[in-house]
Design a protein around this motif. Structure first.
Motif, PDB file in Angstrom:
ATOM      1  N   LEU A 102       0.839  -1.199   0.000  1.00 25.19           N
ATOM      2  CA  LEU A 102       0.000   0.000   0.000  1.00 25.19           C
ATOM      3  C   LEU A 102       0.869   1.243   0.000  1.00 25.19           C
ATOM      4  N   GLU A 103       0.253   2.383  -0.280  1.00 26.13           N
ATOM      5  CA  GLU A 103       0.967   3.667  -0.292  1.00 26.13           C
ATOM      6  C   GLU A 103       0.098   4.737   0.320  1.00 26.13           C
ATOM      7  N   ALA A 104       0.724   5.851   0.667  1.00 21.22           N
ATOM      8  CA  ALA A 104       0.009   7.020   1.174  1.00 21.22           C
ATOM      9  C   ALA A 104       0.795   8.264   0.768  1.00 21.22           C
ATOM     10  N   PRO A 105       0.107   9.385   0.621  1.00 18.25           N
ATOM     11  CA  PRO A 105       0.834  10.620   0.297  1.00 18.25           C
ATOM     12  C   PRO A 105       1.897  10.962   1.342  1.00 18.25           C
ATOM     13  N   ILE A 106       1.540  10.817   2.628  1.00 14.66           N
ATOM     14  CA  ILE A 106       2.472  11.150   3.708  1.00 14.66           C
ATOM     15  C   ILE A 106       2.584   9.958   4.641  1.00 14.66           C
ATOM     16  N   VAL A 107       3.811   9.500   4.852  1.00 13.64           N
ATOM     17  CA  VAL A 107       4.074   8.391   5.763  1.00 13.64           C
ATOM     18  C   VAL A 107       5.038   8.874   6.841  1.00 13.64           C
ATOM     19  N   ILE A 108       4.646   8.610   8.081  1.00 17.46           N
ATOM     20  CA  ILE A 108       5.537   8.842   9.216  1.00 17.46           C
ATOM     21  C   ILE A 108       5.972   7.462   9.685  1.00 17.46           C
ATOM     22  N   LEU A 109       7.246   7.167   9.527  1.00 18.25           N
ATOM     23  CA  LEU A 109       7.795   5.861   9.887  1.00 18.25           C
ATOM     24  C   LEU A 109       8.378   5.954  11.292  1.00 18.25           C
ATOM     25  N   TRP A 110       7.746   5.258  12.232  1.00 13.98           N
ATOM     26  CA  TRP A 110       8.180   5.240  13.632  1.00 13.98           C
ATOM     27  C   TRP A 110       9.069   4.016  13.814  1.00 13.98           C
ATOM     28  N   ALA A 111      10.376   4.245  13.817  1.00 14.96           N
ATOM     29  CA  ALA A 111      11.334   3.136  13.780  1.00 14.96           C
ATOM     30  C   ALA A 111      12.034   2.924  15.112  1.00 14.96           C
ATOM     31  N   GLY A 112      12.167   1.672  15.466  1.00 14.08           N
ATOM     32  CA  GLY A 112      12.922   1.294  16.654  1.00 14.08           C
ATOM     33  C   GLY A 112      14.308   0.828  16.275  1.00 14.08           C
ATOM     34  N   ASP A 113      15.165   0.688  17.261  1.00 16.46           N
ATOM     35  CA  ASP A 113      16.541   0.265  17.000  1.00 16.46           C
ATOM     36  C   ASP A 113      16.614  -1.130  16.391  1.00 16.46           C
ATOM     37  N   GLU A 114      15.576  -1.937  16.557  1.00 15.18           N
ATOM     38  CA  GLU A 114      15.581  -3.285  15.973  1.00 15.18           C
ATOM     39  C   GLU A 114      15.611  -3.245  14.448  1.00 15.18           C
ATOM     40  N   ILE A 115      15.326  -2.096  13.855  1.00 12.03           N
ATOM     41  CA  ILE A 115      15.312  -1.950  12.398  1.00 12.03           C
ATOM     42  C   ILE A 115      16.704  -2.183  11.791  1.00 12.03           C
ATOM     43  N   ILE A 116      17.751  -2.020  12.586  1.00 11.61           N
ATOM     44  CA  ILE A 116      19.106  -2.201  12.047  1.00 11.61           C
ATOM     45  C   ILE A 116      19.510  -3.670  11.932  1.00 11.61           C
ATOM     46  N   ASP A 117      18.734  -4.565  12.539  1.00 14.72           N
ATOM     47  CA  ASP A 117      19.010  -5.996  12.456  1.00 14.72           C
ATOM     48  C   ASP A 117      18.847  -6.450  11.001  1.00 14.72           C
ATOM     49  N   PRO A 118      19.803  -7.191  10.463  1.00 11.76           N
ATOM     50  CA  PRO A 118      19.709  -7.645   9.063  1.00 11.76           C
ATOM     51  C   PRO A 118      18.412  -8.376   8.725  1.00 11.76           C
ATOM     52  N   VAL A 119      17.802  -9.054   9.688  1.00 12.28           N
ATOM     53  CA  VAL A 119      16.547  -9.748   9.401  1.00 12.28           C
ATOM     54  C   VAL A 119      15.383  -8.766   9.215  1.00 12.28           C
ATOM     55  N   GLU A 120      15.578  -7.518   9.575  1.00 11.50           N
ATOM     56  CA  GLU A 120      14.543  -6.490   9.416  1.00 11.50           C
ATOM     57  C   GLU A 120      14.715  -5.684   8.125  1.00 11.50           C
ATOM     58  N   ARG A 121      15.559  -6.148   7.248  1.00 10.84           N
ATOM     59  CA  ARG A 121      15.843  -5.413   6.005  1.00 10.84           C
ATOM     60  C   ARG A 121      14.581  -5.168   5.178  1.00 10.84           C
ATOM     61  N   GLU A 122      13.709  -6.163   5.086  1.00 13.67           N
ATOM     62  CA  GLU A 122      12.465  -5.985   4.334  1.00 13.67           C
ATOM     63  C   GLU A 122      11.572  -4.937   5.003  1.00 13.67           C
ATOM     64  N   THR A 123      11.532  -4.938   6.321  1.00 15.63           N
ATOM     65  CA  THR A 123      10.756  -3.924   7.041  1.00 15.63           C
ATOM     66  C   THR A 123      11.287  -2.531   6.724  1.00 15.63           C
ATOM     67  N   ALA A 124      12.603  -2.388   6.692  1.00 19.96           N
ATOM     68  CA  ALA A 124      13.200  -1.092   6.351  1.00 19.96           C
ATOM     69  C   ALA A 124      12.823  -0.691   4.930  1.00 19.96           C
TER      70      ALA A 124
END
Length: 154
Positions: A102-124
């Motif tokens: 999905l998409e939106a005109p404006i997205v605010i991405l609230w990211a935690g430090d777990e986003i840097i884990d290589p298994v979270e690459r798709e989430t990023a």
């Protein structure tokens, strides 16, 4: 920016510039929630953005605590938060995984430090590629620098 996290079959990056990117570095959950609410209020009140054009994507745990933090914060003009389901006169708060495709005109991405884990690459990748016009990355210095290393924090 999103292509830095793409792990699929090799493709050429598009010639499009992509959305404008803002970064808001806040260390605590309450500071992050407050920054998100303030940015949403500014978009709605000052920039006259329709609430339905704003989506807050959560790439951080625990989801219930984050939603509770936002729910305590008021938005202007009777606008409310809605969780995992679109509603009239509301800003949608959704997980990155549920917003995939999905998409939106404006997205605010609230990211935690777990986003840097290589298994979270798709989430990023998914989180940074959902905005059409504006992407606002909110999180700790670690998370925001990982997601938007070339964007100066505001």
């Amino acid at each position: 920016m999103a292509y830095a996290f793409y792990t699929g079959e090799a493709v050429d990056a598009p010639d499009l510039d992509g959305p404008h990117v803002d970064v808001m570095v806040r260390e605590s959950i309450l500071e992050q929630a407050s920054a998100i609410a303030s940015r949403c209020a500014e978009l709605i009140k000052t920039e006259k953005v329709e609430p339905s054009d704003i989506v807050v994507l959560v790439a951080k745990r625990p989801k219930a605590q984050l939603q509770g933090s936002l729910n305590r914060l008021k938005l202007p003009n009777g606008v409310r938060w809605t969780f995992e389901q679109r509603a009239d006169n509301a800003v949608l708060v959704e997980t990155v995984g549920r917003f995939k495709g999905l998409e939106a005109p404006i997205v605010i991405l609230w990211a935690g430090d777990e986003i840097i884990d290589p298994v979270e690459r798709e989430t990023a990748y998914v989180g940074t590629s959902r905005a059409n016009y504006l992407l606002v990355v909110v999180g700790s210095a670690v998370a925001t620098h990982f997601l938007a290393p070339n964007v100066k924090a505001g």
